[in-house]
Design an enzyme around this catalytic site. Structure first.
Site, mmCIF file in Angstrom:
data_model
loop_
_atom_site.group_PDB
_atom_site.id
_atom_site.type_symbol
_atom_site.label_atom_id
_atom_site.label_comp_id
_atom_site.label_asym_id
_atom_site.label_seq_id
_atom_site.Cartn_x
_atom_site.Cartn_y
_atom_site.Cartn_z
ATOM 1 N N GLY A 165 0.819 -1.214 0.000
ATOM 2 C CA GLY A 165 0.000 0.000 0.000
ATOM 3 C C GLY A 165 0.849 1.258 0.000
ATOM 4 O O GLY A 165 0.548 2.236 -0.693
ATOM 5 N N ARG A 204 2.046 11.371 -8.542
ATOM 6 C CA ARG A 204 1.445 11.430 -7.199
ATOM 7 C C ARG A 204 2.312 10.760 -6.129
ATOM 8 O O ARG A 204 1.787 10.273 -5.116
ATOM 9 C CB ARG A 204 0.050 10.768 -7.189
ATOM 10 C CG ARG A 204 -0.984 11.595 -7.883
ATOM 11 C CD ARG A 204 -2.333 10.892 -7.897
ATOM 12 N NE ARG A 204 -3.294 11.753 -8.554
ATOM 13 C CZ ARG A 204 -4.260 12.407 -7.919
ATOM 14 N NH1 ARG A 204 -4.427 12.279 -6.625
ATOM 15 N NH2 ARG A 204 -5.080 13.181 -8.585
ATOM 16 N N ARG A 264 -0.417 -8.524 -3.878
ATOM 17 C CA ARG A 264 -0.491 -7.514 -2.826
ATOM 18 C C ARG A 264 0.272 -7.998 -1.607
ATOM 19 O O ARG A 264 0.137 -9.159 -1.205
ATOM 20 C CB ARG A 264 -1.964 -7.245 -2.496
ATOM 21 C CG ARG A 264 -2.190 -6.531 -1.192
ATOM 22 C CD ARG A 264 -3.528 -5.833 -1.100
ATOM 23 N NE ARG A 264 -3.910 -5.591 0.274
ATOM 24 C CZ ARG A 264 -3.284 -4.746 1.115
ATOM 25 N NH1 ARG A 264 -2.246 -4.039 0.715
ATOM 26 N NH2 ARG A 264 -3.696 -4.604 2.363
ATOM 27 N N GLY A 302 0.815 -6.671 2.346
ATOM 28 C CA GLY A 302 0.354 -5.620 3.246
ATOM 29 C C GLY A 302 0.153 -6.105 4.656
ATOM 30 O O GLY A 302 0.599 -7.189 5.030
ATOM 31 N N GLU A 346 -8.634 -6.074 5.943
ATOM 32 C CA GLU A 346 -7.738 -5.151 5.245
ATOM 33 C C GLU A 346 -8.645 -4.336 4.324
ATOM 34 O O GLU A 346 -9.857 -4.337 4.519
ATOM 35 C CB GLU A 346 -6.614 -5.918 4.536
ATOM 36 C CG GLU A 346 -7.086 -7.020 3.600
ATOM 37 C CD GLU A 346 -7.356 -6.555 2.204
ATOM 38 O OE1 GLU A 346 -6.451 -5.975 1.588
ATOM 39 O OE2 GLU A 346 -8.482 -6.783 1.692
ATOM 40 N N MET A 347 -8.094 -3.640 3.339
ATOM 41 C CA MET A 347 -8.955 -2.702 2.620
ATOM 42 C C MET A 347 -8.818 -2.719 1.092
ATOM 43 O O MET A 347 -9.305 -1.792 0.431
ATOM 44 C CB MET A 347 -8.694 -1.275 3.150
ATOM 45 C CG MET A 347 -8.856 -1.182 4.658
ATOM 46 S SD MET A 347 -8.777 0.483 5.303
ATOM 47 C CE MET A 347 -10.423 1.064 4.892
ATOM 48 N N GLU A 348 -8.186 -3.730 0.517
ATOM 49 C CA GLU A 348 -7.888 -3.660 -0.923
ATOM 50 C C GLU A 348 -8.160 -4.920 -1.754
ATOM 51 O O GLU A 348 -8.481 -4.813 -2.942
ATOM 52 C CB GLU A 348 -6.398 -3.300 -1.137
ATOM 53 C CG GLU A 348 -6.009 -1.893 -0.736
ATOM 54 C CD GLU A 348 -5.730 -1.752 0.759
ATOM 55 O OE1 GLU A 348 -5.557 -2.799 1.430
ATOM 56 O OE2 GLU A 348 -5.715 -0.619 1.266
ATOM 57 N N SER A 360 -0.709 -7.098 11.683
ATOM 58 C CA SER A 360 -0.155 -5.916 12.370
ATOM 59 C C SER A 360 -0.970 -5.564 13.610
ATOM 60 O O SER A 360 -0.504 -4.832 14.469
ATOM 61 C CB SER A 360 -0.131 -4.711 11.441
ATOM 62 O OG SER A 360 -1.443 -4.374 11.037
ATOM 63 N N ASP A 361 -2.188 -6.070 13.690
ATOM 64 C CA ASP A 361 -2.965 -5.886 14.911
ATOM 65 C C ASP A 361 -3.935 -7.049 15.067
ATOM 66 O O ASP A 361 -4.350 -7.651 14.083
ATOM 67 C CB ASP A 361 -3.665 -4.524 14.975
ATOM 68 C CG ASP A 361 -4.161 -4.053 13.649
ATOM 69 O OD1 ASP A 361 -3.405 -3.383 12.916
ATOM 70 O OD2 ASP A 361 -5.312 -4.393 13.311
#
Ligand code: HPA
Length: 236
Positions: free
Chosen positions: A24, A47, A91, A93, A183-185, A207-208
Site C-alpha cells: 500500500g 502522485r 499484494r 500488506g 484489510e482494505m484492498e 499488524s494488529d
C-alpha cells in the site's frame, strides 16, 4: 500492449515486469526495491506512487505502491493489467487478525476476499460473486511459506471500505463467518484480475489483533514484513 503513459502511471520508457508486488505504501515499495532488487529503475513518480523494476535472483520483477482502499488499488491494478501487460499481481500488506488463534506477525494468505464495498456491482452479475485469489499463486505461496517454516493462515479475508466503522458489531458478524482478517484492498484487486483473466494474490502480516487488541509498533512493522515479502518475491 504497452501504453506510453496513463493518468496515474508514467514509466518514461522503463519496462514494468509481468510480476509485480503491490504494497500500500509507496515508501515500502522503495524499501523493497532497494533491499531486494538488482538493476533498479524507477518507473513511476506520478502522485509519489513510486514504482520500481529490477531483478530478483536474475528474474525481472516490479514493485509499486497502491495507496489505501479498493478505489486506489483498483485504478492502479487496472492500468498495470490493461496498459502495461502485468500478469501476476501480488499484494503485500498488513491486516487486522479476526480469529483468536492468530498472533501478531503471523502471515495470512488470502484465498478469498469478502467485501462491504460496492465495487463488484459494476460487473452487473446476477448474484453475489466471490472474489478469489489465483490458485496457482496461492498454492506456490503456501508451499514456499511451509518450506521456510513460516506460520500461515489461509482463507477468507474482509476487504472493508471502512477503517473507523459506525457499527460496533459489524466485524463480529464477519468473524462468525470465519473471516480471518480485515484489510482494505484485495477484493478490488481480485475482481480486476478475474475480469481480465490474469493472476492475483494477497499476502499479509498481522499488524494488529482485533480480538485481543494487541498491536505492533510502526518500527516493529517495518522489519516484520521481511518474511511476507520474501515469500512474494519467490513467486516472481
Ligand atoms: N482494518 C483495516 N485494515 C487494516 C487493519 C484494520 O484493522 N489492520 C491492518 N490493516
Amino acid at each position: 500492449m504497452t501504453t506510453t503513459s496513463t493518468p496515474h502511471i508514467d514509466p518514461k520508457g522503463v519496462d514494468i515486469a509481468e510480476t509485480i508486488l503491490l504494497p500500500g505504501d509507496p515508501l515500502r515499495a522503495k524499501f523493497i526495491a532497494e533491499t531486494y532488487f538488482d538493476d533498479i529503475r524507477c518507473f513511476n513518480e506520478v502522485r509519489n506512487m513510486l514504482g520500481f523494476t529490477g531483478t530478483y535472483r536474475g528474474r525481472p520483477v516490479s514493485v509499486m505502491g497502491t495507496g489505501m482502499g479498493i478505489p486506489s488499488i483498483s485504478l492502479y491494478s487496472y492500468e498495470l493489467i490493461h496498459h502495461f501487460g502485468v500478469k501476476n499481481l501480488i499484494r503485500v500488506g498488513t491486516c487486522g487478525a479476526m480469529q483468536k488463534n492468530m498472533d501478531l506477525y503471523d502471515v495470512v494468505i488470502a484465498q478469498g476476499a469478502s467485501t462491504d464495498s460496492n465495487y463488484l456491482d459494476q460487473f452487473n452479475l446476477p448474484g453475489q460473486w466471490a472474489p478469489l485469489s489465483s490458485y496457482r499463486l496461492l498454492e506456490q505461496a503456501k508451499r514456499i511459506a511451509d518450506e521456510r517454516g513460516q506460520r500461515t493462515h489461509v482463507g477468507n479475508v474482509l476487504s472493508s471500505d471502512v477503517f473507523y466503522g459506525a457499527d460496533p458489531d459489524a466485524l463480529g458478524r464477519w468473524m462468525k463467518m470465519g473471516i480471518l482478517a480485515v484489510e482494505m484492498e484485495s477484493a478490488g484487486l481480485f475482481a480486476n484480475a478475474a475480469a481480465a483473466g490474469v493472476d492475483a494474490l494477497a499476502i499479509f502480516t498481522v499488524s494488529d489483533q482485533i480480538v485481543t487488541d494487541a498491536k505492533t509498533t510502526p518500527e516493529e512493522r517495518q522489519t516484520a514484513f521481511t518474511s511476507m515479502i520474501e515469500i512474494a518475491l519467490e513467486l516472481a
